[in-house]
Design a protein around this motif. Sequence first.
Motif, PDB file in Angstrom:
ATOM      1  N   ALA A 195      25.515  48.413  25.656  1.00 13.22           N
ATOM      2  CA  ALA A 195      24.757  50.096  25.027  1.00 13.22           C
ATOM      3  C   ALA A 195      25.472  51.364  25.152  1.00 13.22           C
ATOM      4  O   ALA A 195      24.950  52.696  25.425  1.00 13.22           O
ATOM      5  CB  ALA A 195      23.049  50.312  26.038  1.00 13.22           C
ATOM      6  N   GLY A 196      26.402  50.362  25.867  1.00 11.14           N
ATOM      7  CA  GLY A 196      27.699  51.926  26.038  1.00 11.14           C
ATOM      8  C   GLY A 196      27.978  51.988  27.272  1.00 11.14           C
ATOM      9  O   GLY A 196      28.419  52.822  27.590  1.00 11.14           O
ATOM     10  N   LYS A 197      27.577  51.759  28.296  1.00 11.74           N
ATOM     11  CA  LYS A 197      27.716  52.197  29.243  1.00 11.74           C
ATOM     12  C   LYS A 197      28.747  51.649  30.328  1.00 11.74           C
ATOM     13  O   LYS A 197      29.168  50.264  29.830  1.00 11.74           O
ATOM     14  CB  LYS A 197      26.997  51.342  30.656  1.00 11.74           C
ATOM     15  N   ALA A 198      30.119  52.437  30.727  1.00 17.08           N
ATOM     16  CA  ALA A 198      30.855  51.833  31.473  1.00 17.08           C
ATOM     17  C   ALA A 198      31.037  51.516  32.690  1.00 17.08           C
ATOM     18  O   ALA A 198      30.337  51.827  33.514  1.00 17.08           O
ATOM     19  CB  ALA A 198      32.037  53.641  31.759  1.00 17.08           C
ATOM     20  N   LEU A 199      31.443  49.909  32.437  1.00 15.60           N
ATOM     21  CA  LEU A 199      30.727  49.209  34.357  1.00 15.60           C
ATOM     22  C   LEU A 199      31.961  49.370  35.079  1.00 15.60           C
ATOM     23  O   LEU A 199      31.964  48.665  36.295  1.00 15.60           O
ATOM     24  CB  LEU A 199      30.615  48.315  33.489  1.00 15.60           C
ATOM     25  N   GLY A 200      33.434  50.228  34.253  1.00 20.46           N
ATOM     26  CA  GLY A 200      33.876  49.931  35.058  1.00 20.46           C
ATOM     27  C   GLY A 200      35.492  48.577  35.183  1.00 20.46           C
ATOM     28  O   GLY A 200      35.277  48.507  33.960  1.00 20.46           O
ATOM     29  N   ARG A 201      36.185  48.431  35.333  1.00 17.09           N
ATOM     30  CA  ARG A 201      37.245  47.813  35.119  1.00 17.09           C
ATOM     31  C   ARG A 201      37.361  46.389  35.699  1.00 17.09           C
ATOM     32  O   ARG A 201      37.222  45.965  36.981  1.00 17.09           O
ATOM     33  CB  ARG A 201      38.984  48.406  35.811  1.00 17.09           C
ATOM     34  N   VAL A 202      37.763  45.406  34.996  1.00 13.14           N
ATOM     35  CA  VAL A 202      38.035  43.927  35.407  1.00 13.14           C
ATOM     36  C   VAL A 202      39.313  43.853  36.926  1.00 13.14           C
ATOM     37  O   VAL A 202      39.697  44.437  36.260  1.00 13.14           O
ATOM     38  CB  VAL A 202      38.299  42.648  34.640  1.00 13.14           C
ATOM     39  N   THR A 203      38.715  43.929  38.218  1.00 14.97           N
ATOM     40  CA  THR A 203      39.928  43.845  39.016  1.00 14.97           C
ATOM     41  C   THR A 203      39.990  42.270  39.310  1.00 14.97           C
ATOM     42  O   THR A 203      40.987  42.519  40.128  1.00 14.97           O
ATOM     43  CB  THR A 203      38.979  44.386  40.282  1.00 14.97           C
ATOM     44  N   ASP A 204      39.186  41.458  39.140  1.00 10.13           N
ATOM     45  CA  ASP A 204      39.414  39.545  39.655  1.00 10.13           C
ATOM     46  C   ASP A 204      38.577  38.404  38.807  1.00 10.13           C
ATOM     47  O   ASP A 204      37.575  39.073  37.945  1.00 10.13           O
ATOM     48  CB  ASP A 204      39.411  39.437  41.008  1.00 10.13           C
ATOM     49  N   LEU A 205      38.996  37.895  39.217  1.00  7.22           N
ATOM     50  CA  LEU A 205      38.508  36.478  38.666  1.00  7.22           C
ATOM     51  C   LEU A 205      38.098  35.523  40.006  1.00  7.22           C
ATOM     52  O   LEU A 205      39.288  35.208  40.744  1.00  7.22           O
ATOM     53  CB  LEU A 205      38.859  35.296  37.221  1.00  7.22           C
TER      54      LEU A 205
END
Length: 187
Positions: A100-110
């Motif tokens: 839907a276009g919501k910014a969820l943030g950045r991938v920080t880890d796995l």
Amino acid sequence: EKMYKLSEIIGKSVIGTFEAKNVGTLMNALFDRNLTKIRWFEVLSDDETDAERTYFEPPAVSAMDGDAIMLKNCGKLTGRFSLAPVFVPAPVNAAAYSPAGKALGRVTDLTLDGFSVRSISVGDREFPPEAVLSRSDDVMIINDTGEKIRLVPPKTKVPEPSEANSAEVVIAVDPAGAAPSETRAVT
């Protein structure tokens, strides 16, 4: 197998047990296209003069819980050229968005369990690898809806049969000076 984060092993020394050799520093992990499993680990040699990147597969690892990642031996180290290009580096720092276009943030880890990805950390949330709809080197689309979403690929233009038959005939001159040959070009 205990769960661990990718960030906990990046930066560790990689040691070949049989050779008692410091191979270098673990720089990254390469995953399958669906981000479900580690396929290769990337090591940067500590040699100042000629720092090179080499790769090893998970079965080469004999221990990784300690201060260093231990390989059974250095026999399985390989150069980049022998890797299939479909493997993807850890998507850390990719910007994540919902459909839907919501910014969820950045991938920080796995978070990993053995060599399998259990979850992907985005901002302060965790998503299973199955939630990744699509990704590139710098953007990840994560399905945060809990519902199935179909991706829509671009339409590839297939020439109409009528167009294909009326393809122009192009006279191609061979640069080596041979006689011209006819090639059919679809316009």
